[in-house]
Scaffold this motif. Structure first.
Motif, PDB file in Angstrom:
ATOM      1  N   ALA A 162       0.827  -1.211   0.000  1.00 30.94           N
ATOM      2  CA  ALA A 162       0.000   0.000   0.000  1.00 30.94           C
ATOM      3  C   ALA A 162       0.862   1.262   0.000  1.00 30.94           C
ATOM      4  O   ALA A 162       0.524   2.261  -0.647  1.00 30.94           O
ATOM      5  CB  ALA A 162      -0.933   0.000   1.207  1.00 30.94           C
ATOM      6  N   VAL A 173      -6.894   3.623  -1.147  1.00 33.70           N
ATOM      7  CA  VAL A 173      -6.006   2.464  -1.034  1.00 33.70           C
ATOM      8  C   VAL A 173      -6.280   1.743   0.283  1.00 33.70           C
ATOM      9  O   VAL A 173      -6.268   2.369   1.344  1.00 33.70           O
ATOM     10  CB  VAL A 173      -4.529   2.890  -1.112  1.00 33.70           C
ATOM     11  CG1 VAL A 173      -3.613   1.670  -0.987  1.00 33.70           C
ATOM     12  CG2 VAL A 173      -4.251   3.637  -2.412  1.00 33.70           C
ATOM     13  N   THR A 174      -6.509   0.438   0.197  1.00 31.10           N
ATOM     14  CA  THR A 174      -6.767  -0.370   1.393  1.00 31.10           C
ATOM     15  C   THR A 174      -5.741  -1.504   1.447  1.00 31.10           C
ATOM     16  O   THR A 174      -5.714  -2.362   0.548  1.00 31.10           O
ATOM     17  CB  THR A 174      -8.182  -0.970   1.373  1.00 31.10           C
ATOM     18  OG1 THR A 174      -9.131   0.078   1.219  1.00 31.10           O
ATOM     19  CG2 THR A 174      -8.462  -1.742   2.659  1.00 31.10           C
ATOM     20  N   PRO A 175      -4.879  -1.551   2.475  1.00 29.51           N
ATOM     21  CA  PRO A 175      -3.883  -2.627   2.564  1.00 29.51           C
ATOM     22  C   PRO A 175      -4.554  -3.989   2.748  1.00 29.51           C
ATOM     23  O   PRO A 175      -5.565  -4.109   3.444  1.00 29.51           O
ATOM     24  CB  PRO A 175      -3.053  -2.251   3.789  1.00 29.51           C
ATOM     25  CG  PRO A 175      -3.349  -0.801   4.046  1.00 29.51           C
ATOM     26  CD  PRO A 175      -4.754  -0.577   3.570  1.00 29.51           C
ATOM     27  N   CYS A 214      -2.559  -4.722  -2.033  1.00 26.96           N
ATOM     28  CA  CYS A 214      -3.556  -3.775  -1.528  1.00 26.96           C
ATOM     29  C   CYS A 214      -4.673  -3.651  -2.557  1.00 26.96           C
ATOM     30  O   CYS A 214      -4.546  -4.082  -3.708  1.00 26.96           O
ATOM     31  CB  CYS A 214      -2.925  -2.409  -1.277  1.00 26.96           C
ATOM     32  SG  CYS A 214      -2.309  -1.603  -2.776  1.00 26.96           S
TER      33      CYS A 214
END
Length: 339
Positions: free
Chosen positions: A258, A270-272, A278
């Motif tokens: 990410a 952005v989502t890890p 990600c």
């Protein structure tokens, strides 16, 4: 209070924009009504237009004069003006020299407690990445459009869409007719938000491409914008939409950390997932452009959705494959001779 400080205090009260009765001013300044009248006369001698209403107590209000008299600013106003003058280069108007002179004048008379901080404040303005430079707009052009907006006069103008008045040697560009609504400064450029009479719709015109024809046209009744604010309308048009949202939104799983994606995600989210992957959700004006934008990361990815995005990936991949050199498709080295 001596005469000079009292005059400044009176001016400060009048600059608030409200109407003051003689009794109110006498009370605030702790002087007689006669002294108030005398001080008002002194301010008029200095160039201030002070309108007076007759009556038992009288009433005073600061009006617009024929010349700009000395002004009185509090600390917050002086700071705001100094910052705005330094940032004027980002506006795309030819006012940098005038702004520098005004800032120098302000600094010469600024109290030491403010000057100490503002002398350390130096603002550098740069164009946003991806923005192309536009010719600066002269203030007289902005004032002419502002007058038409204020007085609700329609305007006739030629609009140079292609950077030339007669593209490809064709006929001259036909005049346009519009009802001007608002001037907008965005991304280092000036735009006119107006109702295009011939196209029966709202349009954004780049001011540096407008050549006004005078005199102004007939007056018009002001129309209601399709969005609550001018900012929302402009943001929507920049996205190719009728609302301030991308018309096409989708998500992919990128095989990248990410932290490597966030600096280049723009307005995406952005989502890890883990240390090596990600999810990136983003938008664009078309599905193909959205698919191509994901490809800039140069990493393996998987489409989360919607189906339109998956179809766009297939379409873009086929188009890119057709665009590649034939020898690359044949698996040859870049320097190998073609058969």
């Amino acid at each position: 209070m001596s005469a000079a400080p009292r005059l400044l205090a009176l001016l400060s009260l009048l600059q608030s924009g409200r109407r003051w009765s003689g009794a109110e001013l006498s009370s605030r300044l702790e002087v007689s009504a006669r002294t108030v009248r005398r001080d008002v006369a002194r301010l008029r001698e200095l160039g201030y237009r002070i309108d007076a209403a007759h009556g038992r107590d009288g009433a005073y209000r600061l009006g617009a004069g024929t010349a700009l008299p000395p002004l009185l600013f509090d600390d917050e106003q002086a700071t705001a003006i100094a910052i705005a003058l330094q940032a004027s280069g980002a506006l795309g108007a030819e006012i940098e020299d005038a702004a520098a002179r005004a800032l120098a004048t302000l600094r010469r008379v600024m109290p030491a407690r403010l000057a100490h901080h503002l002398h350390a404040l130096h603002i550098a303005t740069v164009a946003r990445a991806g923005d192309s430079a536009a010719p600066p707009v002269h203030p007289t052009e902005l004032l002419a459009l502002a007058r038409a907006i204020r007085e609700r006069h329609s305007i006739r103008f030629t609009y140079d869409r292609f950077g030339t008045t007669a593209p490809d040697g064709g006929p001259p560009v036909a005049p346009r007719c519009a009802e001007p609504h608002h001037l907008v400064a965005a991304h280092g450029r000036w735009y006119l938000l107006a109702w295009d009479v011939e196209r029966d719709d709202w349009r954004l015109f780049a001011v540096h491409r407008i050549a006004l024809r005078t005199p102004y046209g007939p007056r018009f009744a002001r129309r209601q914008l399709p969005t609550p604010t001018v900012g929302e309308f402009v943001a929507a048009r920049f996205k190719g939409s009728d609302i301030d949202a991308w018309p096409c939104r989708g998500a992919v799983v990128l095989q990248l950390p990410a932290g490597d994606v966030i600096p280049f995600a723009g307005d995406g989210t952005v989502t890890p997932i883990d240390d090596r992957s990600c999810t990136l959700e983003a938008g664009s004006w078309s599905w193909d452009s959205l698919a191509a934008s994901f490809g800039r990361f140069g990493a393996d990815m998987r489409v989360v959705g919607p189906p339109e995005l998956a179809a766009a990936f297939a379409s873009v991949a086929e188009r890119f494959a057709h665009s590649a050199p034939r020898r690359a498709n044949a698996g040859l080295a870049p320097d190998a001779p073609a058969s």
